[in-house]
Design an enzyme around this catalytic site. Structure first.
Site, PDB file in Angstrom:
ATOM      1  N   HIS A  17       0.846  -1.211   0.000  1.00  0.00           N
ATOM      2  CA  HIS A  17       0.000   0.000   0.000  1.00  0.00           C
ATOM      3  C   HIS A  17       0.877   1.256   0.000  1.00  0.00           C
ATOM      4  O   HIS A  17       0.611   2.214  -0.715  1.00  0.00           O
ATOM      5  CB  HIS A  17      -0.876   0.062   1.261  1.00  0.00           C
ATOM      6  CG  HIS A  17      -1.944  -0.982   1.364  1.00  0.00           C
ATOM      7  ND1 HIS A  17      -2.134  -1.739   2.495  1.00  0.00           N
ATOM      8  CD2 HIS A  17      -2.893  -1.378   0.485  1.00  0.00           C
ATOM      9  CE1 HIS A  17      -3.161  -2.562   2.308  1.00  0.00           C
ATOM     10  NE2 HIS A  17      -3.639  -2.363   1.098  1.00  0.00           N
ATOM     11  N   LYS A  41     -17.516  -6.913   6.244  1.00  0.00           N
ATOM     12  CA  LYS A  41     -16.247  -7.578   6.577  1.00  0.00           C
ATOM     13  C   LYS A  41     -15.828  -7.171   7.976  1.00  0.00           C
ATOM     14  O   LYS A  41     -15.796  -5.979   8.288  1.00  0.00           O
ATOM     15  CB  LYS A  41     -15.187  -7.090   5.572  1.00  0.00           C
ATOM     16  CG  LYS A  41     -14.377  -8.201   4.943  1.00  0.00           C
ATOM     17  CD  LYS A  41     -13.692  -7.828   3.657  1.00  0.00           C
ATOM     18  CE  LYS A  41     -12.440  -7.028   3.716  1.00  0.00           C
ATOM     19  NZ  LYS A  41     -11.827  -6.776   2.412  1.00  0.00           N
ATOM     20  N   ARG A  90      -2.065  -6.290  -8.029  1.00  0.00           N
ATOM     21  CA  ARG A  90      -0.924  -7.149  -7.677  1.00  0.00           C
ATOM     22  C   ARG A  90      -0.690  -8.209  -8.725  1.00  0.00           C
ATOM     23  O   ARG A  90       0.429  -8.578  -9.019  1.00  0.00           O
ATOM     24  CB  ARG A  90      -1.168  -7.821  -6.317  1.00  0.00           C
ATOM     25  CG  ARG A  90      -0.958  -6.875  -5.163  1.00  0.00           C
ATOM     26  CD  ARG A  90      -1.496  -7.449  -3.909  1.00  0.00           C
ATOM     27  NE  ARG A  90      -2.904  -7.802  -4.111  1.00  0.00           N
ATOM     28  CZ  ARG A  90      -3.704  -8.225  -3.169  1.00  0.00           C
ATOM     29  NH1 ARG A  90      -3.253  -8.392  -1.958  1.00  0.00           N
ATOM     30  NH2 ARG A  90      -4.958  -8.497  -3.417  1.00  0.00           N
ATOM     31  N   SER A 128      -2.891  -7.641   3.111  1.00  0.00           N
ATOM     32  CA  SER A 128      -3.208  -7.489   4.542  1.00  0.00           C
ATOM     33  C   SER A 128      -3.600  -8.835   5.146  1.00  0.00           C
ATOM     34  O   SER A 128      -3.228  -9.150   6.279  1.00  0.00           O
ATOM     35  CB  SER A 128      -4.366  -6.497   4.727  1.00  0.00           C
ATOM     36  OG  SER A 128      -4.014  -5.231   4.251  1.00  0.00           O
TER      37      SER A 128
HETATM   38  O1  PNS Z   1      -8.734  -2.933   0.300  1.00  0.00           O
HETATM   39  P1  PNS Z   1      -9.999  -3.502  -0.260  1.00  0.00           P
HETATM   40  O2  PNS Z   1     -10.767  -4.190   0.820  1.00  0.00           O
HETATM   41  O3  PNS Z   1      -9.743  -4.352  -1.454  1.00  0.00           O
HETATM   42  O4  PNS Z   1     -10.868  -2.251  -0.759  1.00  0.00           O
HETATM   43  C1  PNS Z   1     -12.112  -2.439  -1.381  1.00  0.00           C
HETATM   44  C2  PNS Z   1     -12.865  -1.109  -1.491  1.00  0.00           C
HETATM   45  C3  PNS Z   1     -12.951  -0.415  -0.164  1.00  0.00           C
HETATM   46  C4  PNS Z   1     -12.159  -0.206  -2.475  1.00  0.00           C
HETATM   47  C5  PNS Z   1     -14.286  -1.435  -2.040  1.00  0.00           C
HETATM   48  O5  PNS Z   1     -14.835  -2.482  -1.313  1.00  0.00           O
HETATM   49  C6  PNS Z   1     -15.236  -0.244  -1.962  1.00  0.00           C
HETATM   50  O6  PNS Z   1     -15.061   0.733  -2.656  1.00  0.00           O
HETATM   51  N1  PNS Z   1     -16.254  -0.344  -1.101  1.00  0.00           N
HETATM   52  C7  PNS Z   1     -17.195   0.724  -0.885  1.00  0.00           C
HETATM   53  C8  PNS Z   1     -18.590   0.297  -1.317  1.00  0.00           C
HETATM   54  C9  PNS Z   1     -18.789   0.524  -2.788  1.00  0.00           C
HETATM   55  O7  PNS Z   1     -18.665   1.605  -3.301  1.00  0.00           O
HETATM   56  N2  PNS Z   1     -19.152  -0.571  -3.502  1.00  0.00           N
HETATM   57  C10 PNS Z   1     -19.444  -0.496  -4.896  1.00  0.00           C
HETATM   58  C11 PNS Z   1     -18.244  -0.661  -5.762  1.00  0.00           C
HETATM   59  S1  PNS Z   1     -18.548  -2.019  -6.773  1.00  0.00           S
END
Ligand code: PNS
Length: 164
Positions: A17, A41, A90, A128
């Site tokens: 990150h 989560k 990644r 993570s």
């Molecule tokens: O680090 P992560 O857990 O891969 O991040 C995922 C994240 C936070 C970028 C994604 O889950 C997100 O944007 N969640 C917010 C809810 C949202 O907007 N969902 C619709 C997108 S499809």
């Protein structure tokens, strides 16, 4: 003026990150790290802990700040008037999900672009979840996360009943 958001769970922030943050901070005029309060989560670190760890490790960057958000990323970007979302890739396997997410986000907030940054090879295996698993078995996570985070991981798992 390019204001970008780098969203994620950051549970916890890793060296991978941090590499994306460093590179994105050179592209964007202003980079906001958006830490998701995820309803579905469960996280190891509280929101406050995740934000504090991030603030500690980005303290040296003049154009990077950390904020938490709830709900849709598109709504968060709209409220902040941010035009770009940064995501790290990644491996090829990340792309399908990331591409769909990017398409959904730009449907919800037209004009919102996603910029994918490929992980540097030395960080492409770090996640993570992996560092939490290593820490849960008492392993040293110092190679994968900043020292302050490695220490907090150690403290989180200290005294826990680990493997039976
Ligand atoms: O680090 P992560 O857990 O891969 O991040 C995922 C994240 C936070 C970028 C994604 O889950 C997100 O944007 N969640 C917010 C809810 C949202 O907007 N969902 C619709 C997108 S499809």
């Amino acid at each position: 003026m390019l204001r970008a958001i780098y969203p994620g769970s950051f549970d916890p922030v890793t060296n991978g990150h941090l590499d994306i943050i460093k590179r994105a901070s050179r592209i964007a005029d202003e980079l906001i790290i958006g830490v998701l309060k995820n309803k579905t989560k469960s996280s190891l670190f509280s929101m406050e802990e995740r934000v504090t760890m991030l603030e500690q490790v980005v303290a040296g960057y003049g154009n990077v700040s950390v904020m938490s958000f709830e709900g849709l990323l598109a709504g968060f970007a709209r409220r902040l008037d941010a035009g770009v979302v940064i995501r790290g890739l990644r491996a090829a396997g990340d792309f399908t999900y990331e591409c769909r997410m990017s398409q959904a986000n730009s449907a919800l907030y037209p004009g919102l672009e996603t910029l994918f940054l490929p992980a540097a090879p030395e960080y492409s295996h770090i996640s993570s979840s992996m560092v939490k698993e290593i820490a849960s078995y008492g392993g040293d996570t110092g190679l994968f996360v900043p020292q302050t985070v490695a220490l907090q991981l150690k403290q989180k798992f200290a005294g826990r009943d680990l493997v039976s």
